[in-house]
Write an enzyme that holds these catalytic residues in place. Structure first.
Site, PDB file in Angstrom:
ATOM      1  N   SER A 185     149.211  36.330  32.418  1.00 53.92           N
ATOM      2  CA  SER A 185     150.596  36.417  31.646  1.00 53.92           C
ATOM      3  C   SER A 185     151.476  36.835  32.630  1.00 53.92           C
ATOM      4  O   SER A 185     152.656  36.519  32.259  1.00 53.92           O
ATOM      5  CB  SER A 185     150.273  37.480  30.453  1.00 53.92           C
ATOM      6  N   HIS A 213     147.112  33.356  26.122  1.00 54.98           N
ATOM      7  CA  HIS A 213     148.584  32.483  26.486  1.00 54.98           C
ATOM      8  C   HIS A 213     148.350  30.980  26.632  1.00 54.98           C
ATOM      9  O   HIS A 213     149.008  30.343  27.120  1.00 54.98           O
ATOM     10  CB  HIS A 213     149.165  33.274  27.749  1.00 54.98           C
ATOM     11  N   LYS A 244     150.125  35.051  19.292  1.00 49.64           N
ATOM     12  CA  LYS A 244     151.309  34.366  20.214  1.00 49.64           C
ATOM     13  C   LYS A 244     151.824  32.983  19.778  1.00 49.64           C
ATOM     14  O   LYS A 244     152.481  33.143  18.839  1.00 49.64           O
ATOM     15  CB  LYS A 244     150.710  34.443  21.577  1.00 49.64           C
TER      16      LYS A 244
END
Ligand code: PLP
Length: 396
Positions: A185, A213, A244
């Site tokens: 990340s 991610h 996310k």
């Protein structure tokens, strides 16, 4: 007031030390829903901070699904699923997630963090070994520690070092697992998963990738890193977050039926903590449906990413080696990154400075998170602010 024998005086000292080292975190207050523009500390600013990759956090379809679920199911699950039973809604989400990821089965948790805490100690314990990328996420590190297995860290994204470490350990353990983040990340680089899987198969080790991610971002229509590399069926455990790209909150594990069955018996946050709320679950189902029905949002995310990165390079910024929408703007020293972030905010752009210990010393940066909700005009506004502040501070 703290006195000399105040048993909590140590906190004052620790907080003071954090402030002196510039490590104290001041949390900004948001007074609006998530989106391209948000109100922060009373000011409307362009949002370059969130993990809302696809703009689903305030999507009308997710909002509607959450409203409907509250009418139909109420607001809480009322107990842990193993004791009080599980709502069919949660099973529907798990079926849909498994299908979306191309896995046999899936199990949901209250967060991605909990998914890691649940999974790692269920798979390995004393006498076992974990091979862990040195830059893995904090929740993986904590899951590893909870497991009591021995942790062997290998150099970041380095399959040769991984294999060397495995050879050193041969014969010294009962079971072994390799664990890696999919997308890292801070730098936006991705794990060399095909090589990792080959090594795992060669040495008969389990594999686990945290795709927090990567899902909604990599692979066909956002199906994640395993899909990106075409490794279906060869990675034992995929960890996912619903907070996310999916825009809500929650976590899950997708993988072989056998592993999911085991986690329903032995994943402690599943057994001892209540499930996601019906509104969260319904909103997540709507998110999966959106991703299944069209690649439009994922395509827009990548179009925005390509545009922003090429313009930043043209302006003369060093934006690192990221291959994902995560865009680190490398600035070097932490005070410069903090000053840059402050000036961006004065110019209407919300982008956080990240320094040591989150990233190594001398590698401080502003991390820009691109989203499908940004319009071309939004990105141009952001680029303008970066150019202005970059010149003011002598960075470009
Ligand atoms: C964000 C993140 C998590 C935590 O996810 P939550 O659902 O917010 O708890 C776990 N692993 C990685 C790699 C992450 O980036």
């Amino acid at each position: 007031m703290s006195t000399a024998n105040d048993k909590l005086a140590w906190i004052d000292e620790e907080i003071k030390a954090l402030k002196e080292q510039g490590l104290y975190i001041n949390i900004r207050t948001i007074q609006s829903p998530q989106g391209a523009w948000i109100t922060v500390d009373g000011k409307k600013v362009l949002n370059f901070c969130s993990n809302n990759y696809l703009g689903l956090a305030n999507h009308p379809k997710l909002r509607e699904a959450a409203h409907k679920a509250i009418e139909e199911w109420g607001v809480g699950p009322a107990a842990v699923r193993t004791i009080a039973g599980t709502m069919s809604l949660h099973l529907e989400l798990e079926r849909k997630l498994a299908q979306f990821k191309g896995c046999e089965d899936a199990i949901s948790f209250q967060s991605g963090f909990k998914a890691n805490l649940a999974t790692i100690p269920a798979l390995v314990g004393e006498g076992d070994v974990i091979f862990s990328d040195e830059l893995n996420h904090a929740s993986i590190i904590d899951g590893c520690r909870l497991s009591r297995a021995r942790i062997v860290r290998y150099n970041h994204c380095d399959p040769a070092d991984l294999e060397a470490k495995i050879r050193q350990e041969q014969g010294n353990y009962r079971r072994g697992i390799i664990i890696t983040d999919g997308v890292f990340s801070m730098d936006g680089d991705i794990a060399p998963l095909p090589q990792i899987v080959e090594i795992a198969e060669k040495y008969n080790l389990m594999t686990m990738v945290d795709d927090a991610h990567g899902e909604g971002v990599l692979g066909r229509g956002g199906r994640g890193i395993v899909d990106h590399f075409g490794l279906h069926g060869r990675v034992d455990v995929e960890i996912g977050t619903l907070s996310k790209a999916f825009g809500v909150v929650g976590g899950y594990v997708a993988g072989k039926k056998k592993i999911v069955e085991w986690l329903r018996q032995r994943g402690r946050p599943f057994l001892f903590s209540s499930a996601m709320t019906p509104a969260d679950v319904a909103a997540c189902i709507a998110a999966v449906d959106i991703l299944e029905s069209s690649t439009e949002l994922v395509d827009k995310l990548w179009e925005n990413t390509r545009y922003f990165k090429s313009e930043m390079r043209r302006l003369g910024f060093d934006i690192g080696q990221s291959v994902t929408p995560i865009t680190p703007v490398m600035l070097g020293e932490a005070p410069l990154a903090q000053e840059f972030s402050r000036r961006l905010f004065d110019n209407g752009v919300f982008a956080m400075a990240i320094g040591y210990p989150t990233v190594p010393k001398g590698k401080a940066r502003i991390r820009v998170m691109i989203s499908a909700v940004h319009s071309r005009e939004d990105l141009d506004r952001g680029l303008e602010a970066f150019a202005k502040v970059g010149k003011e501070l002598g960075v470009i």
